[in-house]
Design a protein around this motif. Structure first.
Motif, PDB file in Angstrom:
ATOM      1  N   GLU A  95       4.368  11.852  -4.389  1.00  0.00           N
ATOM      2  CA  GLU A  95       3.034  12.344  -4.042  1.00  0.00           C
ATOM      3  C   GLU A  95       2.147  11.188  -3.576  1.00  0.00           C
ATOM      4  O   GLU A  95       1.393  11.307  -2.609  1.00  0.00           O
ATOM      5  CB  GLU A  95       2.402  13.046  -5.247  1.00  0.00           C
ATOM      6  CG  GLU A  95       3.008  14.407  -5.566  1.00  0.00           C
ATOM      7  CD  GLU A  95       2.883  15.382  -4.401  1.00  0.00           C
ATOM      8  OE1 GLU A  95       1.788  15.447  -3.811  1.00  0.00           O
ATOM      9  OE2 GLU A  95       3.872  16.051  -4.083  1.00  0.00           O
ATOM     10  N   GLY A  96       2.246  10.054  -4.274  1.00  0.00           N
ATOM     11  CA  GLY A  96       1.488   8.879  -3.865  1.00  0.00           C
ATOM     12  C   GLY A  96       1.942   8.347  -2.516  1.00  0.00           C
ATOM     13  O   GLY A  96       1.135   7.884  -1.706  1.00  0.00           O
ATOM     14  N   LYS A  98       3.211  10.108  -0.034  1.00  0.00           N
ATOM     15  CA  LYS A  98       2.669  10.998   0.995  1.00  0.00           C
ATOM     16  C   LYS A  98       1.207  10.654   1.288  1.00  0.00           C
ATOM     17  O   LYS A  98       0.789  10.602   2.457  1.00  0.00           O
ATOM     18  CB  LYS A  98       2.786  12.457   0.547  1.00  0.00           C
ATOM     19  CG  LYS A  98       4.203  12.989   0.551  1.00  0.00           C
ATOM     20  CD  LYS A  98       4.277  14.376  -0.074  1.00  0.00           C
ATOM     21  CE  LYS A  98       3.494  15.399   0.701  1.00  0.00           C
ATOM     22  NZ  LYS A  98       3.661  16.754   0.144  1.00  0.00           N
ATOM     23  N   ALA A  99       0.444  10.433   0.228  1.00  0.00           N
ATOM     24  CA  ALA A  99      -0.966  10.073   0.418  1.00  0.00           C
ATOM     25  C   ALA A  99      -1.085   8.732   1.150  1.00  0.00           C
ATOM     26  O   ALA A  99      -1.922   8.573   2.052  1.00  0.00           O
ATOM     27  CB  ALA A  99      -1.676  10.011  -0.932  1.00  0.00           C
ATOM     28  N   MET A 103      -2.905   7.791   4.703  1.00  0.00           N
ATOM     29  CA  MET A 103      -3.973   6.796   4.705  1.00  0.00           C
ATOM     30  C   MET A 103      -3.666   5.642   5.659  1.00  0.00           C
ATOM     31  O   MET A 103      -4.547   5.171   6.395  1.00  0.00           O
ATOM     32  CB  MET A 103      -4.196   6.268   3.290  1.00  0.00           C
ATOM     33  CG  MET A 103      -4.758   7.301   2.320  1.00  0.00           C
ATOM     34  SD  MET A 103      -4.750   6.724   0.600  1.00  0.00           S
ATOM     35  CE  MET A 103      -5.876   5.338   0.707  1.00  0.00           C
TER      36      MET A 103
END
Length: 221
Positions: A95-96, A98-99, A103
């Motif tokens: 999940e991190g 993907k973020a 970014m």
């Protein structure tokens, strides 16, 4: 006469107890002396004794097991990372990632070097910064948009001494437009998203108190 009767009764009782004791001890002795067949003497129908189960190795993180279908070398790498860093959770990491993917792309498209500096290691940052400078000199701007991330999968995982490295393959749809200094479109279209396949590698020193992973390699996937 009464004394004789009592003696006879006691003798009978003693004989009875002796027979019971012999029957118990005799069977036990016969059982203990029964030979145990060796593996060469054992018949074909006899079962071999069950071997002791091997000691279990480090368990794959629960989140990693839930994903299923991971290659053995990836599972091994994730086990090593999990043992070295008990806080590691693969689903949270993805999940991190993907973020971070979104970014980094958006910061690069905007030309935001400060944000890229916080998300990338030195080599990747220098590569992005050089591309931003070249774009600025040409007077071009990017009007790119991340439409969606279709898929995110672990491509590789390893622990090199105390540095964990996990490569992630991203499958995403991106609408890309490049404009010149006058704002005219010189490439791309916002109406037609293109499929982008990237393999990005993130790294982190497992002894670090900071939980952040840095982007330390980019490649097309």
């Amino acid at each position: 006469m009464q004394v004789i009767i009592e003696i006879v009764i006691l003798a009978l009782i003693a004989a009875f107890l002796g027979l019971r004791l012999y029957s118990v001890l005799g069977r036990r002795a016969e059982h203990e002396e029964e030979p145990v067949p060796t593996r060469f003497e054992r018949g074909e129908g006899a079962k071999a004794p069950r071997a002791a189960a091997p000691a279990p190795g480090p368990e794959l993180p629960r989140a990693s097991r839930d994903l299923g279908g991971l290659a053995p070398d990836i599972e091994q790498g994730l086990r090593e990372i999990s043992v070295a860093d008990r806080r590691f959770d693969l689903l949270s990491f993805l999940e991190g990632a993907k973020a971070a993917y979104a970014m980094v792309l958006e910061a690069f498209w905007r030309g935001d070097k400060d944000e890229l500096r916080q998300l990338c290691d030195d080599d990747v940052y220098q590569s992005f910064a050089a591309a931003i400078d070249a774009r600025s000199e040409a007077g071009e701007t990017l009007d790119h948009r991340l439409i969606r991330i279709e898929d995110t999968v672990v491509h590789s995982a390893s622990l090199d001494e105390r540095v964990a490295r996990i490569a992630v393959r991203f499958l995403a749809d991106i609408a890309a437009v490049t404009r010149d200094k006058d704002g005219n479109v010189v490439a791309g279209s916002l109406d037609d998203a293109i499929e982008s396949r990237d393999v990005w590698t993130f790294s982190r020193n497992v002894d670090s108190a900071a939980p952040d992973w840095l982007l330390d390699e980019t490649d097309e996937g």
